[in-house]
Design an enzyme around this catalytic site. Structure first.
Site, PDB file in Angstrom:
ATOM      1  N   ALA A  65       0.867  -1.176   0.000  1.00 16.05           N
ATOM      2  CA  ALA A  65       0.000   0.000   0.000  1.00 16.05           C
ATOM      3  C   ALA A  65       0.906   1.229   0.000  1.00 16.05           C
ATOM      4  O   ALA A  65       2.070   1.147   0.400  1.00 16.05           O
ATOM      5  CB  ALA A  65      -0.887  -0.016   1.232  1.00 16.05           C
ATOM      6  N   GLY A 108       0.532  -4.982   0.851  1.00 14.78           N
ATOM      7  CA  GLY A 108      -0.634  -5.034  -0.025  1.00 14.78           C
ATOM      8  C   GLY A 108      -0.328  -5.683  -1.372  1.00 14.78           C
ATOM      9  O   GLY A 108      -1.212  -6.276  -1.990  1.00 14.78           O
ATOM     10  N   GLU A 111      -0.687  -9.217  -0.828  1.00 16.14           N
ATOM     11  CA  GLU A 111      -2.108  -9.497  -0.574  1.00 16.14           C
ATOM     12  C   GLU A 111      -2.926  -9.494  -1.862  1.00 16.14           C
ATOM     13  O   GLU A 111      -3.817 -10.330  -2.040  1.00 16.14           O
ATOM     14  CB  GLU A 111      -2.656  -8.476   0.443  1.00 16.14           C
ATOM     15  CG  GLU A 111      -2.021  -8.688   1.816  1.00 16.14           C
ATOM     16  CD  GLU A 111      -2.355  -7.576   2.799  1.00 16.14           C
ATOM     17  OE1 GLU A 111      -1.909  -6.430   2.579  1.00 16.14           O
ATOM     18  OE2 GLU A 111      -3.061  -7.839   3.777  1.00 16.14           O
ATOM     19  N   GLU A 131       4.269  -5.271   7.316  1.00 17.90           N
ATOM     20  CA  GLU A 131       3.495  -4.182   7.937  1.00 17.90           C
ATOM     21  C   GLU A 131       3.863  -3.954   9.389  1.00 17.90           C
ATOM     22  O   GLU A 131       3.791  -2.834   9.904  1.00 17.90           O
ATOM     23  CB  GLU A 131       1.991  -4.460   7.830  1.00 17.90           C
ATOM     24  CG  GLU A 131       1.413  -4.334   6.436  1.00 17.90           C
ATOM     25  CD  GLU A 131       1.413  -5.633   5.640  1.00 17.90           C
ATOM     26  OE1 GLU A 131       2.180  -6.557   6.003  1.00 17.90           O
ATOM     27  OE2 GLU A 131       0.660  -5.726   4.663  1.00 17.90           O
TER      28      GLU A 131
END
Ligand code: CO8
Length: 257
Positions: A65, A108, A111, A131
């Site tokens: 992200a 992300g 993911e 993270e």
């Protein structure tokens, strides 16, 4: 919609989507989510398209992200906007799609790759959920999908230490279906996608539904669901065509009906 953070190309019956934010290592900003959601929706709605490949650059599938976009946000901002909940829309794609990963697939990025129906990795691929080093945890399904893919012990170790996993370990752990030399990644992914694209489209959707049901149902429920879907496919023209083609020793010509 004009895309600025991804590239979308149709190659025969296969849609190729490429993350295109090289300066930020394809970090997943909100704009990427909006564009990718639109591209996946268009793919699902286009009868001429039967498989999709999502890929990044040589250096990064996606490095997570967008940290710069997230850093100033408060709890109220995140909770109030249900930040990034839209990524789950990608998992509602009915038709098959493949993640082709070279370089970093972190946070992300990892993911999103795990949302794919299957993952193929270059020998340069690096997966991780770092993270925790940022004071947060995976927020786009990593704690669930990584655990389902590689088991609790290894997923917990990766998520708690933030360490990365290279391609060979991803293969032996069951995260990816195969590893290929980096220079062959796209060719191999497209070959797999073209093979899937030649399959009866309704059976492909049904196969996805049945496999994905195994994550949501008990064994007995899942087997019952599978049998019902299997029975249902006998109502399609493609089942008649597939079985006739077998008897006539020719390749099936599937229409998606
Ligand atoms: N976000 C924003 N920018 C990034 C990101 C990122 N995730 N990753 C890299 N960049 C930028 C860098 O800031 C740098 O930009 P600039 O040149 O302007 O400084 C550029 O990309 C190149 O990066 P590096 O110079 O760092 O390249 P290196 O080759 O030295 O390192 C790494 C590559 C190891 C991949 C390194 O960039 C890195 O560690 N990146 C961050 C990885 C990370 O922590 N990812 C997890 C992010 S958090 C997350 O994904 C949570 C998901 C769930 C959110 C759900 C919310 C509900």
């Amino acid at each position: 919609m004009t895309y600025e953070t991804i590239k979308v190309e149709q190659k025969g019956a296969v849609t190729l989507v490429t993350f295109d934010r090289p300066k930020a290592l394809n970090a997943l900003a909100n704009a990427v989510l909006e564009e990718l959601t639109d591209a996946f929706r268009a793919y699902d709605a286009d009868d001429s398209q039967r498989c999709l490949v999502l890929t990044g650059s040589e250096k990064a599938f996606a490095a997570g992200a967008d940290i710069k976009e997230m850093a100033p946000q408060s709890f109220g901002d995140m909770y109030g906007t249900n930040y990034f909940a839209g990524w789950e829309n990608i998992t509602r794609t009915r038709k098959p799609w493949i993640a082709a990963v070279a370089g970093y697939a972190l946070g992300g990025g990892c993911e999103v790759a795990m949302m794919a129906d299957t993952l193929i990795a270059a020998d340069t691929a690096v997966f991780g959920q770092p993270e925790i080093k940022l004071g947060v945890i995976p927020g786009m399904g990593g704690s669930q999908r990584l655990t389902q893919a590689i088991g609790k012990a290894k997923a917990m170790e990766m998520i708690l230490t933030g360490r990365n996993m290279k391609a060979d370990e991803a293969l032996t752990s069951g995260l990816v279906c195969k590893v290929v030399p980096a220079e062959e990644l796209l060719t191999e992914a497209m070959k797999m996608a073209e093979t899937i694209a030649e399959m009866p489209p309704l059976a492909a959707i049904a196969a996805k539904e049945a496999v994905n049901a195994s994550y949501e149902m008990t064994l007995a429920q899942g087997i019952n669901f599978e049998r019902r879907v299997f029975h249902g496919l006998f109502g399609t023209d493609d089942q008649k065509e597939g079985m006739a083609a077998f008897s006539e020793k020719r390749k099936g010509d599937f229409k998606g009906r």
